[in-house]
Design an enzyme around this catalytic site. Structure first.
Site, PDB file in Angstrom:
ATOM      1  N   HIS A  67       0.817  -1.217   0.000  1.00 55.34           N
ATOM      2  CA  HIS A  67       0.000   0.000   0.000  1.00 55.34           C
ATOM      3  C   HIS A  67       0.849   1.265   0.000  1.00 55.34           C
ATOM      4  O   HIS A  67       0.367   2.344  -0.333  1.00 55.34           O
ATOM      5  CB  HIS A  67      -0.998  -0.006   1.170  1.00 55.34           C
ATOM      6  CG  HIS A  67      -0.457   0.412   2.493  1.00 55.34           C
ATOM      7  ND1 HIS A  67      -0.142  -0.470   3.495  1.00 55.34           N
ATOM      8  CD2 HIS A  67      -0.202   1.641   3.006  1.00 55.34           C
ATOM      9  CE1 HIS A  67       0.284   0.189   4.551  1.00 55.34           C
ATOM     10  NE2 HIS A  67       0.268   1.476   4.293  1.00 55.34           N
ATOM     11  N   ASP A 118      -0.248  -7.602   1.827  1.00 58.05           N
ATOM     12  CA  ASP A 118       0.285  -6.234   1.727  1.00 58.05           C
ATOM     13  C   ASP A 118       1.817  -6.256   1.743  1.00 58.05           C
ATOM     14  O   ASP A 118       2.453  -5.922   2.736  1.00 58.05           O
ATOM     15  CB  ASP A 118      -0.269  -5.407   2.896  1.00 58.05           C
ATOM     16  CG  ASP A 118       0.033  -3.931   2.780  1.00 58.05           C
ATOM     17  OD1 ASP A 118       0.408  -3.482   1.677  1.00 58.05           O
ATOM     18  OD2 ASP A 118      -0.110  -3.222   3.793  1.00 58.05           O
ATOM     19  N   SER A 213       4.097   2.462   8.301  1.00 61.37           N
ATOM     20  CA  SER A 213       3.783   1.495   7.257  1.00 61.37           C
ATOM     21  C   SER A 213       5.020   1.104   6.471  1.00 61.37           C
ATOM     22  O   SER A 213       5.867   1.946   6.161  1.00 61.37           O
ATOM     23  CB  SER A 213       2.766   2.085   6.278  1.00 61.37           C
ATOM     24  OG  SER A 213       1.482   2.083   6.798  1.00 61.37           O
TER      25      SER A 213
END
Length: 261
Positions: A67, A118, A213
């Site tokens: 992402h 992911d 992230s």
């Protein structure tokens, strides 16, 4: 309020939304860490603007969350990887910056369907000098023992009030929780916890937050997961991480590394 990006294509919209918060900012409840001690860490930037973390898994390849590529994994002109940076506002010498050559994204990942699988690997335009300051981190593809103690690192936010664009590197200790406990904690929201994910939470709600992230989850000196998503920061919800021991992810990642890294 989602702590992380729910879909790559939504990243820019989410930055200005009051409904969602991206994982773009310092670890909640963590401590300062020296990048010298974690020289495999990198941060990803789009047009010079900080987006996510990542780790060097070979001189030519960086592991991160899918992402973090914002649904634009084929648009790489403005994507750079910065190593050896203690604080985001520090000047990065040219020898510590690499452009992206191409990107591999796990085939089961689809940003329109959430954050399952992911994981992505960035092939660099030229390798980092591992004989110099940068280092590698090995991936452990084995399942974690129950209640494993884990470490998360990143330049993410310390709270939900916004991101400090000169954030310095942070580290926090968290503990693996069972899949059942995680699913119960996360409820039946839009984003589901799948077998390609694992969950962890630290004491006093220590957790990754916006901006972490793509960064690593470390166990016994090896990378075992990738910071992916969660609900809020410091609210007591577990953080959710890409599970590198998932058979599907392991197969794709090993194949990609063998061919391209």
């Amino acid at each position: 309020m989602l702590r992380l990006l729910i879909g790559l294509a939504l990243l820019y919209q989410l930055e200005s939304s009051t409904l969602f918060t991206l994982r773009q900012g310092k670890i909640f409840g963590g401590e300062s860490a020296s990048v010298v001690d974690h020289s495999f860490l990198v941060n990803l930037r789009r047009g010079g603007k900080f987006r996510c973390g990542g780790v060097i898994i070979s001189p030519s390849c960086v592991l991160t969350a899918a992402h973090c590529l914002e649904g634009r994994h084929q648009q790489l002109r403005d994507l750079t990887v910065h190593a050896q940076q203690q604080c985001l506002g520090d000047e990065t010498p040219p020898e510590h910056v690499r452009s992206a050559w191409y990107v591999g994204v796990a085939p089961n990942y689809c940003h329109q369907r959430g954050l399952d699988s992911d994981v992505a690997v960035i092939r660099l335009s030229r390798p980092f000098d591992i004989a110099g300051n940068a280092s590698l981190v090995k991936i452990d593809f084995n399942d974690l023992p129950p209640h494993s103690n884990l470490t998360v690192l990143g330049w993410g936010a310390i709270n939900e009030q916004g991101h400090n664009w000169n954030q310095c590197l942070q580290v926090a200790n968290v503990r693996l929780i069972s899949q059942r406990e995680c699913i119960q904690s996360m409820g039946s929201g839009q984003q589901k916890v799948t077998t390609n994910m694992f969950c962890a939470l630290g004491e006093n709600a220590r957790d990754a937050c916006q901006g972490d992230s793509g960064g690593p989850t470390i166990h016994a000196g090896h990378s075992v997961g990738i910071v992916s998503w969660g609900y809020g920061c410091g609210r007591g919800y577990p953080g959710v991480y890409t599970r590198l021991s998932s058979p599907a992810i392991t197969y794709w990642l090993k194949s990609f590394i063998e061919r391209h890294c």
